[in-house]
Design an enzyme around this catalytic site. Structure first.
Site, PDB file in Angstrom:
ATOM      1  N   LEU A 259      10.888   1.187   7.400  1.00 33.40           N
ATOM      2  CA  LEU A 259      10.312   1.635   6.130  1.00 33.40           C
ATOM      3  C   LEU A 259      11.085   2.871   5.659  1.00 33.40           C
ATOM      4  CD1 LEU A 259       7.927   1.079   4.149  1.00 33.40           C
ATOM      5  CD2 LEU A 259       6.845   3.066   5.195  1.00 33.40           C
TER       6      LEU A 259
ATOM      7  N   TYR B 185       0.824  -1.202   0.000  1.00 31.60           N
ATOM      8  CA  TYR B 185       0.000   0.000   0.000  1.00 31.60           C
ATOM      9  C   TYR B 185       0.856   1.249   0.000  1.00 31.60           C
ATOM     10  CZ  TYR B 185       0.747   1.015   5.010  1.00 31.60           C
ATOM     11  OH  TYR B 185       1.286   1.366   6.217  1.00 31.60           O
TER      12      TYR B 185
ATOM     13  N   GLU C 193      11.676   2.462  14.545  1.00 34.01           N
ATOM     14  CA  GLU C 193      10.805   3.542  14.050  1.00 34.01           C
ATOM     15  C   GLU C 193       9.532   3.560  14.881  1.00 34.01           C
ATOM     16  OE1 GLU C 193       9.627   2.687   9.955  1.00 34.01           O
ATOM     17  OE2 GLU C 193       9.636   0.547  10.374  1.00 34.01           O
TER      18      GLU C 193
ATOM     19  N   LYS D 159       6.448  -2.009   1.939  1.00 34.12           N
ATOM     20  CA  LYS D 159       5.260  -1.434   2.586  1.00 34.12           C
ATOM     21  C   LYS D 159       4.062  -2.372   2.425  1.00 34.12           C
ATOM     22  CE  LYS D 159       3.112   3.138   3.206  1.00 34.12           C
ATOM     23  NZ  LYS D 159       3.291   3.246   4.652  1.00 34.12           N
TER      24      LYS D 159
HETATM   25  N1  PDD Z   1       2.735   5.090   7.423  1.00 32.39           N
HETATM   26  N2  PDD Z   1       7.390   3.802   9.055  1.00 32.39           N
HETATM   27  C1  PDD Z   1       6.243   3.101   9.071  1.00 32.39           C
HETATM   28  C2  PDD Z   1       6.204   1.800   9.770  1.00 32.39           C
HETATM   29  C3  PDD Z   1       5.102   3.604   8.396  1.00 32.39           C
HETATM   30  O1  PDD Z   1       3.955   2.899   8.387  1.00 32.39           O
HETATM   31  C4  PDD Z   1       5.180   4.867   7.742  1.00 32.39           C
HETATM   32  C5  PDD Z   1       4.012   5.452   6.998  1.00 32.39           C
HETATM   33  C6  PDD Z   1       6.403   5.573   7.783  1.00 32.39           C
HETATM   34  C7  PDD Z   1       6.580   6.900   7.094  1.00 32.39           C
HETATM   35  O2  PDD Z   1       6.583   6.772   5.681  1.00 32.39           O
HETATM   36  P1  PDD Z   1       6.092   7.966   4.751  1.00 32.39           P
HETATM   37  O3  PDD Z   1       6.898   9.158   5.144  1.00 32.39           O
HETATM   38  O4  PDD Z   1       6.412   7.501   3.404  1.00 32.39           O
HETATM   39  O5  PDD Z   1       4.620   8.166   5.021  1.00 32.39           O
HETATM   40  C8  PDD Z   1       7.486   5.001   8.439  1.00 32.39           C
HETATM   41  C9  PDD Z   1       1.580   5.555   6.693  1.00 32.39           C
HETATM   42  C10 PDD Z   1       1.398   7.025   6.746  1.00 32.39           C
HETATM   43  C11 PDD Z   1       0.344   4.788   7.151  1.00 32.39           C
HETATM   44  O6  PDD Z   1       0.467   3.590   7.285  1.00 32.39           O
HETATM   45  O7  PDD Z   1      -0.725   5.380   7.318  1.00 32.39           O
END
Ligand code: PDD
Length: 285
Positions: free
Chosen positions: A205, A33, A181, A149
């Protein structure tokens, strides 16, 4: 008001937007996703999200049912149809519907499922940004390919519930003594003006917001160090923050009940939030 949802080539009212019970996303979390934020009706960091999606798909031997150009058009069309000014677009691609089997189905006969929907949400003016958030630490017991992801979000979801039960806002995950994280964001500390965040690898991620924020920080002559940091180091930091598509840069004001600095959002996090929102809006599509 009913939203319009995109499912396998069709724009449908959300009540009619359905996928098969045999879909491998449902049965096996066999899917990936992306979440792309929308500000002023435009997409933030879309090329970054598209590039990471391509990588996630490749790592799982999945093929997107639509081209990247078409993907941008679908994102824009959904934002337009749903009148989203501020919020996000969620996209999911799974291996599709097939008889239940651990072996991947033949891609020649099984078409991947693609679904996109929007969610309107205040992203700029939030309580979290104004006051900062409290995080707790939890063990990182996720699988070893967190760089992909995937839709396996049960543990991050449990982590948020653990945080909530502890009266906090979110959780930072710790493995081998170092912070990996946040449950749905990347984690940073600031000590003596230097920004420290976990280096990229399979353990975290590769946040699209992370990439942009680190670039803006370096352009603003801020010192950045990409390396693992311990929980003890984090609790002794001057400030901390998280980044993600849905939170941009959000200050962290306490970890496991230990206040950072004076317990209010720090200057580095506040400045980076401002720069990120300004710059990414300029480049929005
Ligand atoms: N989540 N680490 C994890 C485990 C995440 O699920 C996310 C993003 C990030 C940050 O990635 P980005 O900057 O590309 O959004 C880091 C999204 C926002 C979610 O699951 O809703």
């Amino acid at each position: 008001m009913s939203r319009t949802v995109y499912v396998n080539g069709d724009y449908l009212p959300e009540a009619d937007a359905k996928v098969s019970v045999f879909d491998r996303g449902f049965l096996m979390a066999d899917g990936v996703y992306e979440v792309t934020s929308v500000l002023g009706g435009k997409l933030i960091d879309f090329p970054g999200h598209a590039a990471r999606l391509r990588r996630s798909l490749k790592e799982l031997d999945l093929t997107s049912p639509v081209s990247e150009d078409a993907l941008l058009d679908i994102h824009r069309e959904l934002v337009r149809r749903n009148g989203v000014v501020e919020g996000m677009v969620y996209l999911q691609i799974t291996r599709g519907a097939a008889d239940r089997d651990f072996v991947f189905p033949d891609p020649a006969t099984t078409t991947p499922t693609i679904v996109l929907f929007t969610q309107a949400k205040n992203l700029i003016d939030t309580v979290a940004a104004r006051r900062g958030i409290a995080v707790i630490s939890i063990d990182d017991i996720r699988w070893g390919r967190r760089d992909i992801k995937t839709v396996q979000l049960l543990y991050p979801s449990m982590g948020k519930m653990m945080a909530k039960a502890a009266g906090a806002d979110d959780a930072w995950m710790v493995e081998d003594g170092v912070v990996t994280e946040g449950t749905s964001n990347n984690a940073y500390i600031v000590k003596d003006g230097k920004i420290v965040t976990r280096n990229l690898g399979n353990e975290i991620l590769h946040g699209i917001t992370r990439g942009a924020v680190l670039q803006f920080a370096r352009e603003a002559q801020m010192e950045v160090e990409e390396r693992p940091f311990t929980l003890e180091e984090a609790k002794a930091a001057d400030e901390a923050f998280v980044t993600s598509a849905s939170t941009f840069v959000t200050p962290v004001v306490s970890i496991d009940g230990v206040a950072l600095g004076d317990g209010t959002p720090g200057p580095v996090a506040r400045r980076l939030r401002e720069i990120y929102i300004d710059e990414s809006q300029k480049a929005a599509l």
